[in-house]
Design an enzyme around this catalytic site. Structure first.
Site, short mmCIF file in Angstrom:
data_model
loop_
_atom_site.label_atom_id
_atom_site.label_comp_id
_atom_site.label_asym_id
_atom_site.label_seq_id
_atom_site.Cartn_x
_atom_site.Cartn_y
_atom_site.Cartn_z
N ASP A 1 -2.04 -0.77 6.11
CA ASP A 1 -2.54 -0.05 7.31
C ASP A 1 -3.82 0.13 7.40
O ASP A 1 -4.40 0.53 8.71
CB ASP A 1 -1.79 1.44 7.33
CG ASP A 1 -2.46 2.43 6.35
OD1 ASP A 1 -2.90 2.00 5.31
OD2 ASP A 1 -2.57 3.57 6.85
N ASP B 1 -0.39 5.18 0.77
CA ASP B 1 -0.78 6.01 1.96
C ASP B 1 -0.79 5.60 3.32
O ASP B 1 -1.49 4.60 3.52
CB ASP B 1 -2.20 6.76 1.59
CG ASP B 1 -2.30 7.66 0.42
OD1 ASP B 1 -1.23 8.00 -0.08
OD2 ASP B 1 -3.19 8.06 -0.04
N ASP C 1 0.79 -1.16 -0.07
CA ASP C 1 0.10 -0.01 -0.09
C ASP C 1 0.85 1.30 -0.19
O ASP C 1 2.15 1.01 0.36
CB ASP C 1 -0.59 0.01 1.19
CG ASP C 1 -1.82 1.08 1.50
OD1 ASP C 1 -2.33 1.71 0.48
OD2 ASP C 1 -1.71 1.68 2.65
#
Ligand code: MG
Length: 267
Positions: free
Chosen positions: A212, A11, A9
């Site tokens: 996250d 961001d 990922d």
């Protein structure tokens, strides 16, 4: 030994939540480059945004845009193109998994007319996206070039009835930095397809996934070694779970750095 492939990922994971910098992951990024370990970006960002970040990273491999909506494969990377690949221009083929963006925009309008005060990137001028996301205007323009998934804001309390209303339209909801409305695609489906191609290329592979947020869960369930990094407050997102998940022990790119170096030293 099997070939490691890392899916990540952006961001809040490889990129700092506030500054969008990957500086704190530089040591691990250098290490995987020197070992020629493929790094596959798997983000809710658009193709245009990811291409800009790939240049900064010196990354030339395939990538996944808009929460698994599109898989982009540089020409020749996996040999000849296959029947379900589209020519996406710019020396890339596209495997389309996501919804049609126009259908998602129609759904946003419909949901708003039933009382959900939601605003998608398509409702916002670039300066509003820039303000919301903490991006400069040029990057906000790139963030608005959506193809398969629409990020939106919703400040109402009743997330569950919003989710149900989206499902009733035959679409799905997920959370990253923003709410997202999307079709039948998710990061996990896209990762599984790409992992299959890497398996044909390399034989035995071990897949690592790092994220996250809830929109990363399908990816973390699809890999051999799932990793979650801490959010800016030092906590792990309570909805991010997968069997055997590893806790990175650091926030965003710092956690990414630590986890990747640790995995490499164990292999
Ligand atoms: Mg994220």
């Amino acid at each position: 030994m099997s070939q490691t492939i890392i899916f990540t990922d952006l961001d809040g994971t490889l990129l700092d939540h506030e500054t969008y910098s990957f500086e704190k992951a530089n040591e691990a990024l250098r290490a995987i480059k020197s070992k020629e370990i493929p790094l596959v970006i798997c983000s809710s960002k658009t193709r245009a945004e990811i291409e800009k970040i790939r240049i900064k990273l010196g990354n030339t491999g395939p990538f996944i845009s808009e929460n698994g909506g599109g898989i982009f494969i540089p020409d020749g990377y996996f040999g000849a193109s296959e029947p379900n690949w589209e020519d996406a221009g710019g020396g890339c083929a596209l495997i389309r998994l996501g919804a049609k963006y126009d259908d998602l925009r129609d759904a946003i309008v419909k949901l708003r007319s039933t009382g959900f005060y939601i605003r998608g990137f398509g409702d916002m001028a670039a300066d509003e996206v820039a303000e919301l996301a903490g991006l400069d205007l040029a990057d906000a323009e790139l963030a608005k070039l959506r193809e398969f998934d629409e990020p939106f804001t919703f400040y109402g309390a009743d997330k569950e009835s919003l989710r149900r209303a989206i499902e009733q339209l035959g679409l799905h909801h997920t959370m990253g930095r923003y709410h997202h409305i999307l079709g039948d695609s998710d990061k996990g489906k896209a990762v599984s397809i790409l992992a299959g191609m890497y398996r044909r290329k390399f034989g035995d592979i071990t897949t690592v996934g790092i994220g996250d947020s809830p929109n990363d869960v399908p990816m973390l369930l699809a890999v051999d070694v799932p990793v979650v990094v801490q959010q800016p407050d030092g906590k792990y997102h309570p909805e991010v779970e997968a069997p055997g998940i590893r806790h990175a022990g650091g926030i965003g790119p710092a956690g990414w750095n630590k986890a990747v170096l640790e995995i490499m030293s164990q292999r």
